[in-house]
Scaffold this active site. Sequence first.
Site, short mmCIF file in Angstrom:
data_model
loop_
_atom_site.label_atom_id
_atom_site.label_comp_id
_atom_site.label_asym_id
_atom_site.label_seq_id
_atom_site.Cartn_x
_atom_site.Cartn_y
_atom_site.Cartn_z
N GLU A 243 39.34 30.72 40.46
CA GLU A 243 38.03 30.73 40.07
C GLU A 243 37.55 29.42 40.29
O GLU A 243 36.74 28.82 39.28
CB GLU A 243 37.84 31.25 38.50
N GLU B 121 40.38 40.49 39.96
CA GLU B 121 40.64 40.31 38.59
C GLU B 121 39.14 41.47 38.13
O GLU B 121 38.52 40.99 38.46
CB GLU B 121 40.16 38.97 37.73
#
Length: 432
Positions: free
Chosen positions: A215, A335
């Site tokens: 991320e 995710e």
Amino acid sequence: MERKTYTALGFLLLGTFLYFNWISSGSDGRFRIRIPIPWLQPKMGFVGRNGTHFVEVEDGTPVYVNGWNSYWLISSKLEEVSEMFRRGRAMGMTVCRTWAFSDGGANGLQISPGRFNERLFQALDFVIYDARRSNIRLILCLVNNLNAFGGKAQYVRWAQAAGANVTSTDSFFSDPTIKHFYKDYVEKILSRKNSYSGVRYKDEPAIFAWELMNEPRCALNSSAPLLQAWIAEMASHIKSLDKKHMVTVGLEGFYGHGRTERVGANPGEWASSLGSDFIQNSADENIDFASVHAYPDSWIPKASFEEKVKYLSNWVDYHVNDSEHVLKKPVLFGEVGFHLEGKKNGSYDRDIILKLVYDKLYESAKKGEAGAGALIWQLMIEETQVYKDEFSLVASRHPSTYNLILQQSCRLRKLFRRKGKTKSNFWPCTDP
Ligand SMILES: *[C@@H]1O[C@H](CO)[C@@H](O)[C@H](O)[C@H]1NC(C)=O
Ligand SMILES: *[C@@H]1O[C@H](CO)[C@@H](O)[C@H](O)[C@H]1NC(C)=O
Ligand SMILES: *[C@@H]1O[C@H](CO)[C@@H](O)[C@H](O)[C@H]1NC(C)=O
Ligand SMILES: *[C@@H]1O[C@H](CO)[C@@H](O)[C@H](O)[C@H]1NC(C)=O
Ligand SMILES: *[C@@H]1O[C@H](CO)[C@@H](O)[C@H](O)[C@H]1NC(C)=O
């Protein structure tokens, strides 16, 4: 000497050799046989890509992924790792995403730049070795944007300690000292010879792909060009050392400024000011596939459930469409998570969220399009609850979710099942 004596001597020598080289006791006190000879490992091919989908490199069969996250594998006991793989496999899943980092401190994998904790490295060796034995492939993430397990903030502190003039965490993406640390780390990982299998990581087919960072975000919107340059430099660095594995970024998938026709798909204005841009970041020539996350519940917490569902539907459509038509690469939803805590009927809602993503990716698979799969965040076993977060679940305790995961695995598998291929152990799908 007689033949019998030779034979006895041979066995004695073999026994001694085994004892000193191949048998070791794990942290659980149990003995395990290590046979670090590459050609004795289970047969497994590499996964690569062909246009907008993943393929088995060996014969070009399309691969669509149903998988999961268990970030904590290297931090847990060997038998817990094996148990998690066994359960993942029992749900028909083929890919697990996990951390191949833990930066800082005596218990970190990387204690300080270039200094490694051999015990933890052997734990990572085991995760990779056992994944192959379980017929699971791994997406290995190389650093965290967040502070957990060190992250980019740890690299910044290391650089400061080395006398570099760095102040913002955004300098992670541009400071020469930090880039050097990261590149060294990558080299060390790729060239590591697995103590259980004897296979170097860069030659290990059980590694599905390398992920540059979990991320990536910038503190300042203006750091966007630094992030883009970092992605290009690091992806190219990995490819220069390892031509067998795919590389992805690890993005959440937000659209940046200038994507006026797409920012509506973002969860809010804030999302376009984090220095990342799904299209530009994923377009680099050394990035093999795009990565996206999906957290409707955390990203738009105040919205009603119906609004979250609608938002997610749009989010998936945009990313699959952009990957198909603009990037022309597969896209993996690395995710997908939904909060359960404090919700009355949370499990039911989570199944709706998960099913929506699964259905869209199944449709993509049927058409051979870019929506290449999804990984639920995140699965646990009873013994690893210390690593739980508000999204985690022990799947067997949530039968409806368990069945949803299993069905997705089986229907994807059915699309591309090859005649004559032997089915592996633990295969749970019943074939017609
Ligand atoms: C890639 O896919 C195309 C079309 O599906 C096929 O014709 C080609 O042979 C494939 N290439 C490889 C290397 O598998
Ligand atoms: C450190 O960098 C900042 C901004 O990049 C600069 O203003 C400052 O003068 C530098 N300090 C030193 C000691 O070089
Ligand atoms: C972010 O940067 C872009 C240009 O790189 C600029 O157009 C935009 O206004 C900036 N946004 C914010 C919130 O600073
Ligand atoms: C898909 O992307 C293409 C290329 O950007 C665009 O022309 C098309 O309108 C998009 N389709 C949908 C349904 O968004
Ligand atoms: C959850 O909500 C659905 C739909 O409203 C309902 O059918 C189901 O019975 C609920 N489950 C529980 C445990 O409340």
